[in-house]
Design a protein around this motif. Structure first.
Motif, PDB file in Angstrom:
ATOM      1  N   MET A   1       6.662   0.445 -10.316  1.00  9.36           N
ATOM      2  CA  MET A   1       6.137   1.057  -9.102  1.00  9.36           C
ATOM      3  C   MET A   1       7.053   2.163  -8.590  1.00  9.36           C
TER       4      MET A   1
ATOM      5  N   SER B   1       1.430   2.070  -0.741  1.00  8.97           N
ATOM      6  CA  SER B   1       2.091   1.120  -1.632  1.00  8.97           C
ATOM      7  C   SER B   1       3.415   0.636  -1.049  1.00  8.97           C
TER       8      SER B   1
ATOM      9  N   THR C   1      -3.236  -7.534  -3.474  1.00 12.00           N
ATOM     10  CA  THR C   1      -2.739  -6.391  -4.240  1.00 12.00           C
ATOM     11  C   THR C   1      -3.868  -5.532  -4.801  1.00 12.00           C
TER      12      THR C   1
ATOM     13  N   PHE D   1       1.722  -2.825  -9.641  1.00 12.84           N
ATOM     14  CA  PHE D   1       1.112  -3.842  -8.781  1.00 12.84           C
ATOM     15  C   PHE D   1       0.339  -4.890  -9.577  1.00 12.84           C
TER      16      PHE D   1
ATOM     17  N   ASN E   1      -5.043   3.487  -5.824  1.00 11.68           N
ATOM     18  CA  ASN E   1      -4.419   4.373  -6.814  1.00 11.68           C
ATOM     19  C   ASN E   1      -5.320   4.606  -8.019  1.00 11.68           C
TER      20      ASN E   1
ATOM     21  N   VAL F   1      -4.202  -2.017  -3.104  1.00 13.04           N
ATOM     22  CA  VAL F   1      -3.353  -0.919  -3.581  1.00 13.04           C
ATOM     23  C   VAL F   1      -3.783  -0.474  -4.973  1.00 13.04           C
TER      24      VAL F   1
ATOM     25  N   ILE G   1       1.937   3.188 -10.486  1.00 12.76           N
ATOM     26  CA  ILE G   1       1.765   2.264  -9.355  1.00 12.76           C
ATOM     27  C   ILE G   1       0.719   1.203  -9.676  1.00 12.76           C
TER      28      ILE G   1
ATOM     29  N   SER H   1      -1.547   7.484  -0.853  1.00 11.58           N
ATOM     30  CA  SER H   1      -1.538   6.384  -1.813  1.00 11.58           C
ATOM     31  C   SER H   1      -0.133   5.850  -2.038  1.00 11.58           C
TER      32      SER H   1
END
Length: 472
Positions: A322, A232, A388, A297, A395, A391, A293, A228
């Motif tokens: 992040m 990113s 985005t 994002f 997470n 990601v 994270i 993960s």
């Protein structure tokens, strides 16, 4: 502060830490150097975001496929040889990558970029796997802290890479950044050969190898944690520059945008390592990292469901948040995998360290392949803001899995899914010489092993982190 985070080291340990830090730094520079200018150069030759996204990704795919093999045969190949050989191969390929701007045909440019990056990745997989295994073996009483402090240099490489790449590209064109990096990597190999002590241990590989270790659910969770984080990082390496192109930033300024995440990662990694070693179980650090994270994002784009326009200040804020999360996930993922492997019956020796470091490097590379590859495709079809969500979802899933594991730890017998660090240590060294352990430690190694086994048995019934958790 350094006295708080770092244990007292012998001369031999200082030498080991120095060369591994240098190797980590060079590795990160190799990964991040071309991010500010390669996408634009590829587009000038007619390549699409999907094509150059896979050029970024093929490097990591090769590392993903080969790192477990390097880890499995680490003891036979000798860590120092793997480290030196990998640095040399990576340096030579970097110089070759710098001459690709002479190729004007789009297909030939992309094809040669793939070929050189694949060979370069073989060298990177070799020296990263060897480096992480040596760290685990040489610093058994403070693995997380030492690993995190050395990862600071990886973060510094992420900082210096884009900044140096953007500056050298602006000064001397496409070839100069890769030539400088190639010379730096070859110099690192010479430095490592001169400074790193020799090794003489040749442990038998653990029975079952990578397939056996992947049957452990908590190690799969640690692997997904690393995946993960690297997803990113890789996602932004391919798409941050096109996303910020609307602000007409100079190459050096664009390079500085890549510095933010790596800088925060470099500064905070030792703290995350100290917490894993002394204060908090790694899964809690993983949970914190995943949340950081996700929130980061949400702002970088920003996410499509946030009613805000894209702005430079908002992107910078997201990159800062992040950076905290990347450091937390990478450090906690490594130490958690190592603890779980030894607790589930793997011998506490160089072969196991090589296996775990190969797994860490492999899963990091898988994420760094998936990140830019998926990012390029999504960027071409839906744009940065909607892309985005990939990601963010990854997470968010990690958050759910960590919470599930933490709930299981309260319902099942303590110790099944996690073991305190102090029950994992052993007197073991990959280096030749007598100054690693004291005379008393060498004379009483059998007694220490017996005590460790007894502590493990006691820890299954009442590990310290569970006691402290209930007392809060």
């Amino acid at each position: 502060m350094s006295q708080l985070l770092l244990p007292r080291l012998t001369n031999r340990q200082w030498a080991t830490a120095l060369v591994i830090a240098f190797a980590d730094f060079c590795s990160a520079v190799c990964i991040s150097l071309q991010a500010p200018f390669y996408p634009a150069e590829a587009e000038r030759k007619g390549a699409t975001a999907s094509q150059y996204g896979f050029v970024f990704g093929c490097y990591e795919l090769t590392v993903f496929l080969t790192s477990p093999l390097f880890g499995k045969y680490l003891a036979k190949l000798i860590p120092k040889f793997m480290l030196n050989g990998g640095l040399v191969v990576t340096g030579v390929c970097s110089i070759l990558f710098g001459v690709l701007d002479k190729v004007n045909d789009t297909t030939a440019f992309i094809g040669l970029s793939f070929a050189v990056r694949v060979i370069e990745a073989l060298g990177s997989a070799a020296f990263l796997t060897a480096a992480f295994a040596i760290v685990a073996a040489e610093f058994p009483n403070s693995i997380a802290t030492t690993f995190a402090c050395l990862e600071t240099f990886f973060g510094l490489g992420l900082i210096v890479g884009p900044t140096l790449g953007g500056f050298l590209f602006q000064v001397g064109g496409y070839m100069l950044p890769f030539s400088v990096l190639g010379v730096l990597l070859i110099a690192a190999a010479l430095f490592t050969y001169a400074v790193l002590p020799s090794t003489d241990h040749c442990d038998p590989p653990p029975t079952g190898g990578i397939l056996r270790i992947l049957r452990i659910p908590s190690i799969l969770l640690a692997s997904f944690t690393v995946f993960s984080a690297s997803t990113s990082i890789g996602f932004l390496s391919a798409t941050l520059e096109p996303h910020l192109r609307q602000f007409d930033l100079m190459p050096v300024t664009m390079g500085l945008m890549f510095v933010i995440e790596g800088g925060i990662y470099a500064v905070t990694a030792p703290l995350w390592g100290y917490l894993c070693d002394r204060k908090v179980q790694p899964k809690i650090i993983t949970l914190m990292g995943a949340l950081f994270i996700v929130f980061g994002f949400l702002l970088i784009g920003p996410a499509p469901f946030i009613p805000l326009e894209t702005s430079l200040n908002l992107a910078i804020t997201g990159l800062v948040i992040m950076g905290f999360g990347v450091g937390a996930e990478l450090v906690s993922g490594f130490i958690s995998a190592l603890q779980e492997a030894t607790f589930h019956g793997f011998p506490n020796n160089l072969s196991t360290y090589g296996l775990v470091s190969g797994l860490w490097t492999s899963t990091f590379a898988l994420g760094a392949f998936v990140g830019p590859s998926i990012a390029g495709i999504l960027f071409d079809h839906v744009g940065f803001r909607y892309s985005t969500l990939f990601v963010i979802t990854t997470n968010a899933l990690l958050v759910v899995l960590v919470v599930f594991f933490l709930c299981c730890q309260r319902r099942l017998s303590p110790g099944i899914l996690a073991v305190p660090e102090q029950y994992q240590t052993a007197n073991y060294s990959t280096l030749v010489g007598e100054d690693y352990a004291t005379g008393e430690e060498r004379n009483n190694s059998k007694t220490n092993r017996d005590k460790m086994v007894s502590s493990l048995k006691d820890g299954i019934a009442n590990p310290e982190w569970v006691t402290s958790e209930h007392s809060i």
